[in-house]
Design a protein around this motif. Structure first.
Motif, PDB file in Angstrom:
ATOM      1  N   GLY A   1       0.791  -1.220   0.000  1.00 38.60           N
ATOM      2  CA  GLY A   1       0.000   0.000   0.000  1.00 38.60           C
ATOM      3  C   GLY A   1       0.822   1.268   0.000  1.00 38.60           C
TER       4      GLY A   1
ATOM      5  N   ARG B   1       2.852   2.053  -2.012  1.00 35.72           N
ATOM      6  CA  ARG B   1       3.057   2.452  -3.412  1.00 35.72           C
ATOM      7  C   ARG B   1       1.741   2.859  -4.082  1.00 35.72           C
ATOM      8  N   ASP B   2       0.675   2.958  -3.305  1.00 33.29           N
ATOM      9  CA  ASP B   2      -0.656   3.253  -3.835  1.00 33.29           C
ATOM     10  C   ASP B   2      -1.120   4.614  -3.314  1.00 33.29           C
TER      11      ASP B   2
ATOM     12  N   ASP C   1      -3.862   6.172  -3.624  1.00 37.60           N
ATOM     13  CA  ASP C   1      -5.216   6.144  -3.057  1.00 37.60           C
ATOM     14  C   ASP C   1      -5.170   5.689  -1.602  1.00 37.60           C
TER      15      ASP C   1
ATOM     16  N   HIS D   1      -2.612  13.568  -8.156  1.00 36.53           N
ATOM     17  CA  HIS D   1      -3.601  12.783  -7.417  1.00 36.53           C
ATOM     18  C   HIS D   1      -4.602  13.724  -6.751  1.00 36.53           C
TER      19      HIS D   1
END
Length: 121
Positions: free
Chosen positions: A28, A30-31, A33, A67
């Motif tokens: 996570g 690397r995510d 969101d 993002h």
């Protein structure tokens, strides 16, 4: 990540934070969101975006500089720290990502007006 989102919906922020911590151990980090959702939950619990939430936001924007939630949170953090130029920069980039007729775009346009008022007097 799904468990964390569900727990946020159920208003169990401590359990949601634990779920996001676990997701971080499984890629996570690397995510963007997951990073921004985790930052948001942590900030809600702590009452501030400063500290670890800020590091998570920065990490998300390093992965994806456009993002949407990352820009929103970064702008909010900058505003809270009276960094009006930083808030404006994040929110102007965010506004480019949003549908112009969306309620979210209206909020950001109002935020940008507020930054101008705060910065200029």
């Amino acid at each position: 990540m799904l468990l964390g989102r569900t727990l946020v919906f159920l208003d169990d922020l401590e359990a949601a934070e634990r779920a996001y911590q676990e997701a971080m151990l499984h890629g996570g980090d690397r995510d963007p969101d997951l990073l921004t959702r985790y930052a948001d939950v942590m900030a809600e619990r702590l009452g501030t975006l400063v500290g670890e939430p800020q590091m998570l936001i920065e990490q998300a924007l390093a992965i994806d500089p456009e993002h949407v939630q990352g820009l929103w949170l970064a702008g909010s953090l900058a505003y809270a720290q009276a960094d009006f130029a930083g808030a404006r920069a994040h929110w102007e980039r965010l506004l480019l990502q949003l549908p112009q007729d969306s309620p979210e775009a209206d909020v950001i346009r109002n935020n940008l007006l507020q930054v101008g008022v705060d910065r200029d007097g």
